[in-house]
Scaffold this motif. Structure first.
Motif, PDB file in Angstrom:
ATOM      1  N   GLU A   1      55.047  42.383  34.718  1.00  0.00           N
ATOM      2  CA  GLU A   1      55.643  41.368  35.585  1.00  0.00           C
ATOM      3  C   GLU A   1      56.832  41.945  36.340  1.00  0.00           C
ATOM      4  O   GLU A   1      57.623  42.717  35.782  1.00  0.00           O
ATOM      5  CB  GLU A   1      56.076  40.168  34.745  1.00  0.00           C
TER       6      GLU A   1
ATOM      7  N   VAL B   1      52.458  46.375  42.836  1.00  0.00           N
ATOM      8  CA  VAL B   1      51.053  46.662  42.571  1.00  0.00           C
ATOM      9  C   VAL B   1      50.351  47.006  43.883  1.00  0.00           C
ATOM     10  O   VAL B   1      50.716  46.515  44.955  1.00  0.00           O
ATOM     11  CB  VAL B   1      50.348  45.466  41.894  1.00  0.00           C
TER      12      VAL B   1
ATOM     13  N   ASN C   1      51.208  34.062  49.209  1.00  0.00           N
ATOM     14  CA  ASN C   1      51.715  34.476  47.890  1.00  0.00           C
ATOM     15  C   ASN C   1      52.399  35.841  47.908  1.00  0.00           C
ATOM     16  O   ASN C   1      52.464  36.502  46.865  1.00  0.00           O
ATOM     17  CB  ASN C   1      50.589  34.481  46.843  1.00  0.00           C
TER      18      ASN C   1
ATOM     19  N   PHE D   1      51.544  38.638  49.357  1.00  0.00           N
ATOM     20  CA  PHE D   1      50.679  39.815  49.470  1.00  0.00           C
ATOM     21  C   PHE D   1      50.631  40.322  50.906  1.00  0.00           C
ATOM     22  O   PHE D   1      50.788  39.564  51.849  1.00  0.00           O
ATOM     23  CB  PHE D   1      49.257  39.475  49.011  1.00  0.00           C
TER      24      PHE D   1
ATOM     25  N   LYS E   1      51.662  44.169  46.678  1.00  0.00           N
ATOM     26  CA  LYS E   1      52.683  43.144  46.459  1.00  0.00           C
ATOM     27  C   LYS E   1      53.867  43.829  45.796  1.00  0.00           C
ATOM     28  O   LYS E   1      53.697  44.569  44.821  1.00  0.00           O
ATOM     29  CB  LYS E   1      52.158  42.005  45.591  1.00  0.00           C
TER      30      LYS E   1
ATOM     31  N   SER F   1      56.352  42.696  44.014  1.00  0.00           N
ATOM     32  CA  SER F   1      56.793  42.199  42.700  1.00  0.00           C
ATOM     33  C   SER F   1      55.807  41.117  42.244  1.00  0.00           C
ATOM     34  O   SER F   1      55.744  40.049  42.853  1.00  0.00           O
ATOM     35  CB  SER F   1      58.216  41.631  42.804  1.00  0.00           C
ATOM     36  N   VAL F   2      55.057  41.408  41.201  1.00  0.00           N
ATOM     37  CA  VAL F   2      54.016  40.455  40.784  1.00  0.00           C
ATOM     38  C   VAL F   2      54.555  39.452  39.772  1.00  0.00           C
ATOM     39  O   VAL F   2      55.524  39.710  39.057  1.00  0.00           O
ATOM     40  CB  VAL F   2      52.790  41.179  40.197  1.00  0.00           C
ATOM     41  N   HIS F   3      53.872  38.313  39.739  1.00  0.00           N
ATOM     42  CA  HIS F   3      54.189  37.256  38.783  1.00  0.00           C
ATOM     43  C   HIS F   3      52.990  37.020  37.878  1.00  0.00           C
ATOM     44  O   HIS F   3      51.861  37.393  38.205  1.00  0.00           O
ATOM     45  CB  HIS F   3      54.532  35.969  39.536  1.00  0.00           C
TER      46      HIS F   3
ATOM     47  N   ASP G   1      49.840  35.675  39.287  1.00  0.00           N
ATOM     48  CA  ASP G   1      48.974  36.528  40.113  1.00  0.00           C
ATOM     49  C   ASP G   1      47.784  37.073  39.326  1.00  0.00           C
ATOM     50  O   ASP G   1      46.900  37.713  39.910  1.00  0.00           O
ATOM     51  CB  ASP G   1      49.773  37.701  40.697  1.00  0.00           C
ATOM     52  N   THR G   2      47.766  36.832  38.034  1.00  0.00           N
ATOM     53  CA  THR G   2      46.628  37.271  37.221  1.00  0.00           C
ATOM     54  C   THR G   2      45.362  36.590  37.713  1.00  0.00           C
ATOM     55  O   THR G   2      45.252  35.359  37.692  1.00  0.00           O
ATOM     56  CB  THR G   2      46.862  36.938  35.736  1.00  0.00           C
TER      57      THR G   2
ATOM     58  N   LEU H   1      43.284  41.900  38.181  1.00  0.00           N
ATOM     59  CA  LEU H   1      44.714  42.177  38.032  1.00  0.00           C
ATOM     60  C   LEU H   1      45.232  41.413  36.817  1.00  0.00           C
ATOM     61  O   LEU H   1      45.115  40.188  36.744  1.00  0.00           O
ATOM     62  CB  LEU H   1      45.475  41.741  39.285  1.00  0.00           C
TER      63      LEU H   1
ATOM     64  N   VAL I   1      48.599  40.731  34.798  1.00  0.00           N
ATOM     65  CA  VAL I   1      50.051  40.854  34.803  1.00  0.00           C
ATOM     66  C   VAL I   1      50.554  40.648  33.379  1.00  0.00           C
ATOM     67  O   VAL I   1      50.285  39.621  32.755  1.00  0.00           O
ATOM     68  CB  VAL I   1      50.690  39.847  35.767  1.00  0.00           C
TER      69      VAL I   1
END
Lengths: 114, 116
Positions: free
Chosen positions: B15, B19, B61, B63, B78, B80-82, B85-86, B112, B114
């Motif tokens: 997280e 990515v 989102n 991206f 992206k 910084s993923v959250h 985003d999975t 993906l 996360v």
């Protein structure tokens, strides 16, 4: 507003049975697509309708698969004499017009043939 | 004939880390390129699309993707993923409409994951 809906969401069929999968596209959408998504794969094109006309059915895997959209709105994908290899998620998508416009996908129907 | 290759079937990432999901395509003509996201038990949702113009495309989102014609790539990024985003991400390509419509070819997808 309402999106693309599909029914049933899940269908279990015994080998040899016929099944019918329904797609309700977004109202007013001209284009309608059917895709088959096998486990672990991306969607693969089956057939395309422009209003009620089926313009491309090159992706239908065999003559057991048949699709119709008689009034240019709701569409039905029918599979006769189902086989185990027909097990997949069947996705329906619609778009407002022809061309590179966004396709709006339904949640899919997961078909399991036992 | 057009085709799409997504080499990574699964990408785990922590997280808030950046990515990149890779996508390469092949086509004999100019193409339109798309990224779709699929959450569990849901249909596909368009993240972004490249039709023409600027090669850097921003989507929903947070991206973005960059079209690279010389490398025939359209990688999704992206910063910084959250956790949210999975999902599974599909790259897709289509050629300009022929016969009145476009046929879209999808890749095999990248999951993906996360990690908190």
């Amino acid at each position: 507003g309402a999106g693309v809906s599909q029914s049933p969401r899940y269908k279990v069929a015994k080998r040899g049975q016929d099944v019918a999968l329904r797609c309700d596209p977004i109202s007013g959408h001209v284009s309608l697509f059917w895709y088959q998504q096998a486990l672990g794969q991306g969607p693969e094109f089956l057939t395309y309708f422009q209003n009620e006309a089926q313009l491309d059915k090159s992706g239908l895997p065999s003559d057991r698969f048949f699709a119709e959209r008689p009034e240019g709105s709701v569409s039905t994908l029918k599979i006769q004499r189902t086989q185990q290899e027909d097990s997949a998620v069947y996705l329906c998508a619609s778009s407002l017009r022809q061309g590179p416009y966004e396709q709006y996908f339904g949640p899919g129907t997961r078909l399991t043939v036992t | 004939a057009q085709s799409v290759t997504q080499l990574d079937s699964q990408v785990p990432v922590f997280e808030e880390a950046p990515v990149e999901l890779r996508c390469n395509y092949s086509s004999s003509v100019s193409v339109y390129l798309f990224w779709y996201v699929q959450y569990p038990n849901q249909g596909l949702q368009l993240l972004l699309k490249y039709l023409s113009g600027s090669t850097l495309v921003k989507g929903i989102n947070g991206f973005e993707a960059e079209f690279n014609k010389s490398q025939t790539s359209f990688h999704l990024r992206k910063p910084s993923v959250h956790i949210s985003d999975t999902a599974e991400y599909f790259c897709a390509v289509s050629e300009p409409p022929s016969g009145g419509y476009q046929k879209v070819t999808f890749g095999t997808g990248t999951k993906l994951q996360v990690i908190p």
